[in-house]
Design an enzyme around this catalytic site. Structure first.
Site, PDB file in Angstrom:
ATOM      1  CG  HIS A  58      -1.923  -1.121   1.186  1.00 45.40           C
ATOM      2  ND1 HIS A  58      -2.833  -1.305   0.175  1.00 45.40           N
ATOM      3  CD2 HIS A  58      -2.116  -2.156   2.050  1.00 45.40           C
ATOM      4  CE1 HIS A  58      -3.561  -2.391   0.419  1.00 45.40           C
ATOM      5  NE2 HIS A  58      -3.141  -2.929   1.548  1.00 45.40           N
ATOM      6  CD  GLU A 163      -3.483  -8.681   5.278  1.00 45.60           C
ATOM      7  OE1 GLU A 163      -3.583  -7.598   5.856  1.00 45.60           O
ATOM      8  OE2 GLU A 163      -2.785  -8.841   4.267  1.00 45.60           O
ATOM      9  CG  ASP A 189      -6.761  -5.987   4.566  1.00 45.73           C
ATOM     10  OD1 ASP A 189      -7.762  -5.593   3.943  1.00 45.73           O
ATOM     11  OD2 ASP A 189      -5.606  -5.725   4.222  1.00 45.73           O
TER      12      ASP A 189
HETATM   13  C1  3PY Z   1      -3.737  -4.302   7.720  1.00 52.37           C
HETATM   14  O1  3PY Z   1      -3.984  -3.811   8.836  1.00 52.37           O
HETATM   15  O2  3PY Z   1      -4.575  -4.896   7.032  1.00 52.37           O
HETATM   16  C2  3PY Z   1      -2.403  -4.157   7.182  1.00 52.37           C
HETATM   17  O3  3PY Z   1      -2.114  -4.736   6.171  1.00 52.37           O
HETATM   18  C3  3PY Z   1      -1.435  -3.263   7.883  1.00 52.37           C
HETATM   19  O4  3PY Z   1      -0.830  -2.400   6.967  1.00 52.37           O
HETATM   20 MG    MG Z   2      -3.707  -5.560   5.104  1.00 50.57          MG
END
Ligand code: 3PY
Ligand code: MG
Length: 267
Positions: A58, A163, A189
């Site tokens: 990102h 995530e 995520d």
């Molecule tokens: C998230 O919190 O999803 C991440 O990938 C942290 O950057």
């Molecule tokens: Mg993430």
């Protein structure tokens, strides 16, 4: 407090020290940098952070900026970790060849994802990483290929991001993949996927139980539990919970808070 960017002699760079410290049960607090300018990463590396993460998922980092960023961070005596884009395991190998001490791979949801990631991160017999760490050896001051080969698998970190609900379902199996050194929670995520897209909130209670489960599962296997920590109070709470590798903040906040602190101090 000094407000000058005083530059003392940088300590010697040891590419494998971060992995050694974490495997021995130590902690590390890492910076999170999306700015592609290597001088920004270098300035942050000169603070007390243990390592600097260069974010290609990102963040704005690209291949050239990561190559130069790792060099700039090493010049400040600190190790770099690279977060690669989703599924870009070839970049994971390249990051190691550039001299990164670890790679964070996002969205590792299955054993097959974890196996593929480990294959690109580890030399045989653990994986299938291809040979060619010329730059990494130069940065590390290692001129003996056999020495690098013997040190690299244990000396670099393959961190699989957990995530999604699918990743949680496969958590133990992902941790059991040889060559995966630890798991790294992406709380944003995780909240997004566990809530079925209803919200994104790194601090939401919906992730509390999974967060504890990840620490317990990693610790039980002698693997590293890591998390995106965000704000200082949250990052401290995550360290207290048992996470050995915790990120703190992101680079735009470092700059803005620095400006605000200096302006406030001036009055
Ligand atoms: C998230 O919190 O999803 C991440 O990938 C942290 O950057
Ligand atoms: Mg993430």
């Amino acid at each position: 407090m000094s407000y000058t960017a005083a530059i003392g002699a940088a300590p010697a760079f040891d590419a494998f020290a971060l992995a050694t410290r974490l495997r021995a049960g130590g902690h590390a607090t890492i910076a999170w940098v999306g700015n592609p300018e290597p001088l920004v990463a270098e300035a942050i590396a000169r603070s007390a952070f243990d390592a600097v993460t260069l974010d290609m998922q990102h963040g704005l980092a690209d291949t050239a900026s990561v190559m130069r960023g790792i060099t700039a961070v090493a010049g400040a005596g600190k190790p770099s970790i690279v977060r690669v884009p989703v599924g870009d395991f070839a970049m994971a190998s390249r990051a190691l060849d550039f001299g990164a001490s670890g790679v964070i791979a996002p969205m590792i949801n299955t054993v097959a994802d974890a196996r593929a990631f480990a294959d690109f991160m580890k030399y045989p017999p653990l994986g299938r990483r291809s040979w060619g760490p010329t730059r990494a050896m130069t940065l590390a001051g290692v001129d003996d290929a056999q020495h690098y080969l013997k040190s690299a698998n244990a000396g670099t970190l393959a961190l699989a991001m957990i995530e999604t609900r699918e990743a949680l379902d496969n958590l133990e199996a992902i941790l059991d993949v040889e060559g995966i050194d630890g798991v790294f929670i992406g709380p944003s995520d995780l909240s997004l996927t566990l809530s079925g897209g209803a919200f994104v909130d790194q601090h939401h209670p919906i992730i509390d139980e999974p967060v504890r489960r990840v620490v317990a599962a990693a610790s039980a296997r002698g693997k590293i539990a890591a998390i995106f920590g965000g704000a200082p109070e949250r990052a401290r709470a995550m360290r207290d919970l048992g996470f050995r590798l915790v990120s703190l903040g992101i680079d735009p906040a470092y700059t803005t808070l620095g400006c605000d602190t200096m302006l406030k101090a001036m009055g």
